[in-house]
Design a protein around this motif. Structure first.
Motif, PDB file in Angstrom:
ATOM      1  N   LEU A  44      51.781  45.349  44.526  1.00  0.00           N
ATOM      2  CA  LEU A  44      51.938  44.192  43.630  1.00  0.00           C
ATOM      3  C   LEU A  44      50.796  43.126  43.656  1.00  0.00           C
ATOM      4  CD1 LEU A  44      54.501  42.465  42.373  1.00  0.00           C
ATOM      5  CD2 LEU A  44      54.668  41.724  44.915  1.00  0.00           C
ATOM      6  N   ARG A  45      50.446  42.865  44.868  1.00  0.00           N
ATOM      7  CA  ARG A  45      49.433  41.994  44.771  1.00  0.00           C
ATOM      8  C   ARG A  45      48.084  42.221  44.196  1.00  0.00           C
ATOM      9  NH1 ARG A  45      51.149  39.234  49.897  1.00  0.00           N
ATOM     10  NH2 ARG A  45      52.951  37.997  49.171  1.00  0.00           N
ATOM     11  N   ARG A  46      47.992  43.681  44.166  1.00  0.00           N
ATOM     12  CA  ARG A  46      46.860  44.283  43.410  1.00  0.00           C
ATOM     13  C   ARG A  46      46.970  43.908  41.806  1.00  0.00           C
ATOM     14  NH1 ARG A  46      43.574  46.360  41.218  1.00  0.00           N
ATOM     15  NH2 ARG A  46      42.520  48.117  41.430  1.00  0.00           N
ATOM     16  N   GLU A  47      48.463  43.916  41.467  1.00  0.00           N
ATOM     17  CA  GLU A  47      48.483  44.059  39.795  1.00  0.00           C
ATOM     18  C   GLU A  47      48.677  42.216  39.364  1.00  0.00           C
ATOM     19  OE1 GLU A  47      50.652  46.920  37.805  1.00  0.00           O
ATOM     20  OE2 GLU A  47      48.613  47.115  38.429  1.00  0.00           O
ATOM     21  N   VAL A  48      49.169  41.545  40.469  1.00  0.00           N
ATOM     22  CA  VAL A  48      49.414  40.090  39.860  1.00  0.00           C
ATOM     23  C   VAL A  48      48.395  39.202  40.770  1.00  0.00           C
ATOM     24  CG1 VAL A  48      51.387  38.590  39.948  1.00  0.00           C
ATOM     25  CG2 VAL A  48      51.759  40.977  40.113  1.00  0.00           C
ATOM     26  N   GLY A  49      47.577  38.516  39.760  1.00  0.00           N
ATOM     27  CA  GLY A  49      46.992  37.652  40.267  1.00  0.00           C
ATOM     28  C   GLY A  49      47.412  36.267  40.160  1.00  0.00           C
ATOM     29  N   MET A  50      46.752  35.144  40.715  1.00  0.00           N
ATOM     30  CA  MET A  50      47.259  33.976  40.804  1.00  0.00           C
ATOM     31  C   MET A  50      46.357  32.744  40.933  1.00  0.00           C
ATOM     32  SD  MET A  50      50.665  32.342  42.894  1.00  0.00           S
ATOM     33  CE  MET A  50      51.748  31.073  42.121  1.00  0.00           C
TER      34      MET A  50
ATOM     35  N   ALA B 159      40.603  35.392  40.720  1.00  0.00           N
ATOM     36  CA  ALA B 159      41.718  36.291  40.506  1.00  0.00           C
ATOM     37  C   ALA B 159      41.374  37.512  39.481  1.00  0.00           C
ATOM     38  CB  ALA B 159      42.857  35.320  39.835  1.00  0.00           C
ATOM     39  N   LEU B 160      40.413  37.252  38.601  1.00  0.00           N
ATOM     40  CA  LEU B 160      40.064  38.249  37.446  1.00  0.00           C
ATOM     41  C   LEU B 160      39.457  39.627  38.493  1.00  0.00           C
ATOM     42  CD1 LEU B 160      39.290  36.251  34.419  1.00  0.00           C
ATOM     43  CD2 LEU B 160      41.321  37.794  34.911  1.00  0.00           C
ATOM     44  N   ALA B 161      38.799  39.024  39.404  1.00  0.00           N
ATOM     45  CA  ALA B 161      38.017  40.006  40.012  1.00  0.00           C
ATOM     46  C   ALA B 161      38.947  41.258  40.764  1.00  0.00           C
ATOM     47  CB  ALA B 161      37.094  39.407  41.469  1.00  0.00           C
ATOM     48  N   MET B 162      40.021  40.840  41.008  1.00  0.00           N
ATOM     49  CA  MET B 162      40.961  42.068  41.537  1.00  0.00           C
ATOM     50  C   MET B 162      41.274  42.997  40.238  1.00  0.00           C
ATOM     51  SD  MET B 162      40.954  42.256  44.528  1.00  0.00           S
ATOM     52  CE  MET B 162      42.433  43.159  44.916  1.00  0.00           C
ATOM     53  N   GLU B 163      40.956  42.612  38.990  1.00  0.00           N
ATOM     54  CA  GLU B 163      41.434  43.128  37.789  1.00  0.00           C
ATOM     55  C   GLU B 163      42.843  43.360  37.932  1.00  0.00           C
ATOM     56  OE1 GLU B 163      38.744  46.615  37.616  1.00  0.00           O
ATOM     57  OE2 GLU B 163      37.316  45.480  37.105  1.00  0.00           O
TER      58      GLU B 163
ATOM     59  N   LEU C 166      49.331  34.834  37.052  1.00  0.00           N
ATOM     60  CA  LEU C 166      50.180  33.653  37.220  1.00  0.00           C
ATOM     61  C   LEU C 166      49.405  32.372  37.307  1.00  0.00           C
ATOM     62  CD1 LEU C 166      52.410  35.063  40.080  1.00  0.00           C
ATOM     63  CD2 LEU C 166      52.458  35.443  37.533  1.00  0.00           C
ATOM     64  N   PHE C 167      49.723  31.741  36.384  1.00  0.00           N
ATOM     65  CA  PHE C 167      49.120  30.240  36.650  1.00  0.00           C
ATOM     66  C   PHE C 167      50.167  29.002  36.926  1.00  0.00           C
ATOM     67  CE2 PHE C 167      45.008  31.118  34.742  1.00  0.00           C
ATOM     68  CZ  PHE C 167      45.051  32.135  33.906  1.00  0.00           C
TER      69      PHE C 167
END
Lengths: 252, 262
Positions: free
Chosen positions: A83-89, A158-162, A167-168
């Motif tokens: 989940l944390r891999r797919e969802v950045g914040m 956040a984008l570095a985890m692709e 989420l903002f």
């Protein structure tokens, strides 16, 4: 964006959340498709930030289910990692790591979580910093940057985890007015890339221009779920009318 | 809106050489040099120091060893207790609080006497020689004070930092090592240094169980030579040299860790 072929990426069904005796979210259900840009509006205390934080398990829901790309949001470690891999914040207060340079802020998670080498992480980080217009600042520390610059770095981090979903949480609320646009511009460009975005914001102009859907929270419930043209259009419900009236009056 | 073209050199992962680091290394080198040359330096002092330089220098090393050993284990104990006090398990918190309560609420001299005389009576396997007893008691004592310093450092790291790290998918261990610890260290270093300086001076209490550290040696020499002034002044100067060296090294470390002053 309403094409039926696009599959549901986030499925939220009957989610409830309370802090002690106070119920902040009452049976919220909503589906979000891949690539959608969602503006989440509502008065403070309406549950919109809590809703966002449930999606990457910074808060835990008590009832109902949240499924993101087939993964149930729960405390199960394997699910949580996926989940944390797919969802950045991106946070209101940026939360950059103050003891690390801009470059190291971006490199930490890709190296520790995705297993990239230092060289791969650095080249990825430099690419992303270019994209958010911070290419010249990679060696600086967060304290040397303005709020707008810090937030752009936080977006790049956040984008570095692709992630597939970003989420903002009120990304421009802590910024001086003259820095709001530089961050919104980055977010606009990002929205055009097809990444799924959920944005809690008070920037009505931005929401109406960029969002595919506006979700309006009122007292822990989704009161409206409309395209921005309708939400900001002439046939507003009384609740929306009252909210927009308040927001525009106070000039947030 | 800078238009200058800069070549981005990725910083190396290791130590970044700068002024603070050089000063720290210099302070360490000078302190160590004085320590190693202690006997030779004291040898040139007039009577009654010169003839007793060997005893004094040996005693200085005992003081330093006592401080370093108790300091090392004191930081380890302090870290474990600080984490224990932040635990979600109530019994663990109670045990850690009880330890801090006892260690801070009783005199250090009593703790040293207890480890040396009473512990072997209660548990015969825990019979140590005088030096080890003193080191154990000092580590036990300083650990409680370190725990409070480290706890305040850990608590000073904003919740948002940990949330951001979780949101990036970092594991709890990585978050502790790479995010929490470096930030906490900057906050807890000054009180830890204070504790270290206290420890160096308090190591003189090992005198009570017969450890021949600096204060004990000075006392023996002055009673043998009937010249208290030069002997006690010299030992005071040695303590000052050691505490100054310690604070110089750690001041440099503190500056090095402080991003804003780099």
């Amino acid at each position: 964006m309403e094409s039926p072929e696009v599959s549901t990426l986030i499925n939220i069904a009957g989610v409830k959340k309370s802090y002690g005796a106070t119920c902040v979210l009452k049976r919220v259900s909503v589906q979000i498709k891949a690539g959608e840009v969602i503006a989440i509006l509502g008065a403070s205390g309406s549950g919109k930030s809590t809703f966002l934080r449930l999606l990457n398990r910074l808060e835990k829901h008590e009832e109902g289910s949240i499924v993101i790309d087939g993964v149930e949001v729960s405390d199960k470690p394997s699910n949580l990692a996926l989940l944390r891999r797919e969802v950045g914040m991106v946070f209101q207060s940026f939360n950059l790591f103050p003891h690390l340079s801009v470059l190291d802020n971006l490199c930490l998670a890709p190296m520790k979580v995705r297993g990239l080498s230092r060289a791969e992480a650095v080249s990825l980080a430099n690419d992303l910093l270019q994209k958010v217009g911070m290419g010249d600042h990679s060696h600086k520390y967060p304290h040397a940057l303005s709020g707008g610059q810090q937030q752009r770095v936080a977006i790049a981090r956040a984008l570095a985890m692709e992630p597939r979903i970003l989420l903002f949480d009120e990304p421009t609320s802590a910024l001086d007015p003259e820095m709001v646009n530089e961050v919104l511009d980055v977010m606009k460009r990002l929205a055009a890339t097809g990444i799924t975005m959920l944005i809690v914001t008070h920037e009505m102009g931005f929401a109406s221009q960029v969002a595919d859907r506006v979700i309006f929270f009122d007292q822990g419930e989704i009161a409206e779920d409309l395209p921005p043209s309708q939400f900001f259009g002439d046939n507003k419900t009384p609740r929306v009318k009252a909210f927009l009236g308040r927001v525009l009056q106070t000039g947030i | 809106m800078s238009s200058s073209v800069k070549v981005c050199v990725p910083p190396s992962r290791g130590l970044k050489i700068n002024n603070s680091l050089l000063k720290g290394l210099l302070a360490t080198a000078i302190t160590l040099a004085i320590l190693f040359a202690m006997e030779a330096i004291l040898h040139f002092f007039p009577n009654p120091i010169g003839p007793n330089s060997k005893e004094l220098a040996a005693a200085v090393w005992v003081t330093v060893k006592l401080t370093v050993m108790a300091g090392f284990f004191g930081v380890a104990i302090g870290t474990i207790i600080a984490l224990g006090k932040a635990s979600t398990l109530p019994p663990l918190r109670w045990v850690c609080s009880f330890y801090v309560w006892v260690a801070r609420g009783t005199p250090l001299l009593l703790q040293i006497l207890f480890v040396f005389f009473a512990l072997p009576v209660l548990l015969p396997s825990l019979e140590f020689n005088d030096f080890t007893s003193a080191a154990v008691a000092l580590a036990f004592n300083i650990g409680a004070y370190n725990a409070e310093a480290i706890r305040s450092g850990l608590q000073s790291v904003p919740k948002g930092q940990i949330e951001a790290a979780h949101a990036l998918g970092l594991s709890s261990l990585t978050i502790f090592i790479n995010v929490v610890m470096p930030q906490a260290l900057r906050i807890c270093l000054p009180p830890l240094v204070n504790n270290g300086v206290s420890l160096l001076k308090d190591s003189s209490l090992a005198y009570a169980i017969g450890v021949v550290e600096l204060s004990n040696a000075a006392s023996r020499i002055q009673s043998a030579t009937f010249e208290p002034v030069p002997v006690l002044v010299t030992s005071a100067l040695i303590y000052l040299t050691l505490t100054t060296g310690l604070t110089q090294v750690t001041n440099a470390l503190e500056r090095y860790l402080s991003v804003e002053r780099r």
